[in-house]
Design a protein around this motif. Structure first.
Motif, PDB file in Angstrom:
ATOM      1  N   LYS A  44       3.354  16.188 -17.016  1.00  8.18           N
ATOM      2  CA  LYS A  44       2.618  16.454 -15.778  1.00  8.18           C
ATOM      3  C   LYS A  44       2.240  15.201 -15.007  1.00  8.18           C
ATOM      4  O   LYS A  44       2.158  15.212 -13.776  1.00  8.18           O
ATOM      5  N   VAL A  45       1.969  14.105 -15.713  1.00  8.40           N
ATOM      6  CA  VAL A  45       1.556  12.874 -15.034  1.00  8.40           C
ATOM      7  C   VAL A  45       2.332  11.688 -15.598  1.00  8.40           C
ATOM      8  O   VAL A  45       2.381  11.491 -16.808  1.00  8.40           O
ATOM      9  N   LEU A  46       2.942  10.930 -14.710  1.00  8.84           N
ATOM     10  CA  LEU A  46       3.598   9.679 -15.088  1.00  8.84           C
ATOM     11  C   LEU A  46       2.877   8.561 -14.371  1.00  8.84           C
ATOM     12  O   LEU A  46       2.831   8.518 -13.144  1.00  8.84           O
ATOM     13  N   GLN A  47       2.271   7.670 -15.136  1.00  8.45           N
ATOM     14  CA  GLN A  47       1.541   6.551 -14.543  1.00  8.45           C
ATOM     15  C   GLN A  47       2.281   5.254 -14.827  1.00  8.45           C
ATOM     16  O   GLN A  47       2.545   4.904 -15.971  1.00  8.45           O
ATOM     17  N   LEU A  48       2.612   4.537 -13.765  1.00  8.71           N
ATOM     18  CA  LEU A  48       3.301   3.260 -13.875  1.00  8.71           C
ATOM     19  C   LEU A  48       2.322   2.125 -13.605  1.00  8.71           C
ATOM     20  O   LEU A  48       1.449   2.249 -12.754  1.00  8.71           O
ATOM     21  N   ARG A  49       2.465   1.061 -14.341  1.00  9.84           N
ATOM     22  CA  ARG A  49       1.576  -0.081 -14.123  1.00  9.84           C
ATOM     23  C   ARG A  49       2.351  -1.371 -14.349  1.00  9.84           C
ATOM     24  O   ARG A  49       3.334  -1.405 -15.087  1.00  9.84           O
ATOM     25  N   HIS A  50       1.901  -2.436 -13.680  1.00  7.93           N
ATOM     26  CA  HIS A  50       2.487  -3.751 -13.894  1.00  7.93           C
ATOM     27  C   HIS A  50       1.921  -4.362 -15.173  1.00  7.93           C
ATOM     28  O   HIS A  50       0.771  -4.126 -15.528  1.00  7.93           O
ATOM     29  N   ASP A  63       9.513 -12.627 -16.295  1.00 13.53           N
ATOM     30  CA  ASP A  63       9.934 -11.228 -16.269  1.00 13.53           C
ATOM     31  C   ASP A  63       8.967 -10.369 -15.453  1.00 13.53           C
ATOM     32  O   ASP A  63       9.214  -9.188 -15.220  1.00 13.53           O
ATOM     33  N   SER A  64       7.870 -10.962 -15.018  1.00 11.97           N
ATOM     34  CA  SER A  64       6.884 -10.226 -14.215  1.00 11.97           C
ATOM     35  C   SER A  64       7.520  -9.789 -12.901  1.00 11.97           C
ATOM     36  O   SER A  64       8.268 -10.540 -12.264  1.00 11.97           O
ATOM     37  N   LEU A  65       7.190  -8.586 -12.474  1.00 15.84           N
ATOM     38  CA  LEU A  65       7.751  -8.081 -11.227  1.00 15.84           C
ATOM     39  C   LEU A  65       7.191  -8.794  -9.996  1.00 15.84           C
ATOM     40  O   LEU A  65       7.698  -8.602  -8.891  1.00 15.84           O
ATOM     41  N   PHE A  66       6.200  -9.634 -10.192  1.00 12.79           N
ATOM     42  CA  PHE A  66       5.734 -10.463  -9.081  1.00 12.79           C
ATOM     43  C   PHE A  66       6.866 -11.349  -8.573  1.00 12.79           C
ATOM     44  O   PHE A  66       6.924 -11.673  -7.387  1.00 12.79           O
ATOM     45  N   PHE A  67       7.766 -11.714  -9.485  1.00 17.72           N
ATOM     46  CA  PHE A  67       8.898 -12.575  -9.122  1.00 17.72           C
ATOM     47  C   PHE A  67      10.156 -11.771  -8.775  1.00 17.72           C
ATOM     48  O   PHE A  67      11.201 -12.345  -8.501  1.00 17.72           O
ATOM     49  N   ILE A 177      -4.463  -1.425  -7.086  1.00 16.85           N
ATOM     50  CA  ILE A 177      -4.430  -1.786  -5.686  1.00 16.85           C
ATOM     51  C   ILE A 177      -5.136  -3.108  -5.425  1.00 16.85           C
ATOM     52  O   ILE A 177      -5.523  -3.411  -4.310  1.00 16.85           O
ATOM     53  N   GLY A 178      -5.293  -3.911  -6.509  1.00 19.16           N
ATOM     54  CA  GLY A 178      -5.780  -5.256  -6.310  1.00 19.16           C
ATOM     55  C   GLY A 178      -4.735  -6.000  -5.482  1.00 19.16           C
ATOM     56  O   GLY A 178      -3.664  -5.478  -5.191  1.00 19.16           O
ATOM     57  N   ASP A 179      -4.998  -7.234  -5.121  1.00 17.71           N
ATOM     58  CA  ASP A 179      -4.103  -7.964  -4.222  1.00 17.71           C
ATOM     59  C   ASP A 179      -2.782  -8.271  -4.914  1.00 17.71           C
ATOM     60  O   ASP A 179      -2.666  -9.246  -5.670  1.00 17.71           O
ATOM     61  N   ILE A 180      -1.763  -7.447  -4.653  1.00 13.25           N
ATOM     62  CA  ILE A 180      -0.469  -7.634  -5.317  1.00 13.25           C
ATOM     63  C   ILE A 180       0.299  -8.821  -4.755  1.00 13.25           C
ATOM     64  O   ILE A 180       1.363  -9.174  -5.274  1.00 13.25           O
ATOM     65  N   PHE A 186      -0.988 -10.557 -11.707  1.00 12.70           N
ATOM     66  CA  PHE A 186       0.019 -10.280 -12.722  1.00 12.70           C
ATOM     67  C   PHE A 186      -0.034 -11.249 -13.902  1.00 12.70           C
ATOM     68  O   PHE A 186       0.223 -10.865 -15.035  1.00 12.70           O
ATOM     69  N   ILE A 187      -0.345 -12.487 -13.602  1.00 14.24           N
ATOM     70  CA  ILE A 187      -0.283 -13.538 -14.624  1.00 14.24           C
ATOM     71  C   ILE A 187      -1.585 -14.330 -14.627  1.00 14.24           C
ATOM     72  O   ILE A 187      -2.021 -14.831 -13.584  1.00 14.24           O
TER      73      ILE A 187
END
Length: 208
Positions: A44-50, A63-67, A177-180, A186-187
């Motif tokens: 029912k719920v899929l939650q994605l996170r960095h 490997d962080s998606l920030f890059f 929703i912090g400053d992406i 991320f790091i």
């Protein structure tokens, strides 16, 4: 286990299943067909996170998606489409990097389950319920007693009734929703979790 979710035991209601998935460059593309998986097992719920990486995981920083922002935006844009057309399932995800700051869609807090499973125990024994706050001390009460305490039951009751505005108003964990646009989201270079820092100090004392 997943197969058993499709066939609940006689006399029991089918459980509501939620999946949390931490994304990095190495696994984000695996999400492209995740809707079929979610549909097959009636999730029912899929939650994605960095991934939020600290010093012990410095070998994963690249490997962080920030890059890899274009990769993230491309994958999530595809993943969103079938969920947008299926009102029986919820996809919670961080905003796209290409979104205009302040225009991100904030996930409804009623979809968040962190308060029911995310408990942080500090080195001094304090137990915190996600971002809501302290619920007691591990050295003074058993974890089971804390889970069954009036304060926890009252919080869970309020959340189940939809009264999350006060309890969760300062929390950004649901959709991150912090400053992406900031690397520090991320790091956290130079930061070591309490438990690892304590262990390092103990080892250094023994060696000394």
């Amino acid at each position: 286990m997943l197969e058993s979710l499709k066939k609940p035991k006689a006399g029991r209601d089918k459980p509501i299943v939620r999946v949390n998935y931490t994304m990095m460059k190495s696994n984000v593309e695996e999400l492209e067909n995740v809707y079929e998986f979610v549909k097959t097992y009636d999730i029912k719920v899929l939650q994605l996170r960095h991934a939020n990486l600290t010093t012990p995981f410095s070998h994963l920083f690249n490997d962080s998606l920030f890059f890899h922002q274009n990769l993230y935006d491309s994958v999530i844009s595809k993943v969103k489409k079938p969920f947008d057309n299926d009102k029986s399932r919820t996809l919670i995800h961080p905003p796209l990097f290409s979104e205009e700051p302040g225009k991100s869609t904030v996930a409804n807090k009623k979809d968040c389950a962190y308060a029911f499973f995310n408990f942080i125990i500090s080195s001094n024994g304090d137990v915190n319920m996600c971002s809501i706050g302290n619920i007691g001390n591990f050295y003074q009460h058993s974890f089971q007693d804390l889970l069954e305490s009036k304060i926890v039951k009252d919080i869970h009751t309020s959340l189940l009734k939809g009264d999350y505005q006060t309890l969760c108003k300062d929390c950004y964990a649901v959709s991150e929703i912090g400053d992406i646009q900031q690397k520090s989201t991320f790091i956290q270079e130079g930061v070591m979790p309490d438990r690892l820092r304590e262990f390092k100090i103990k080892v250094e004392k023994v060696v000394a």
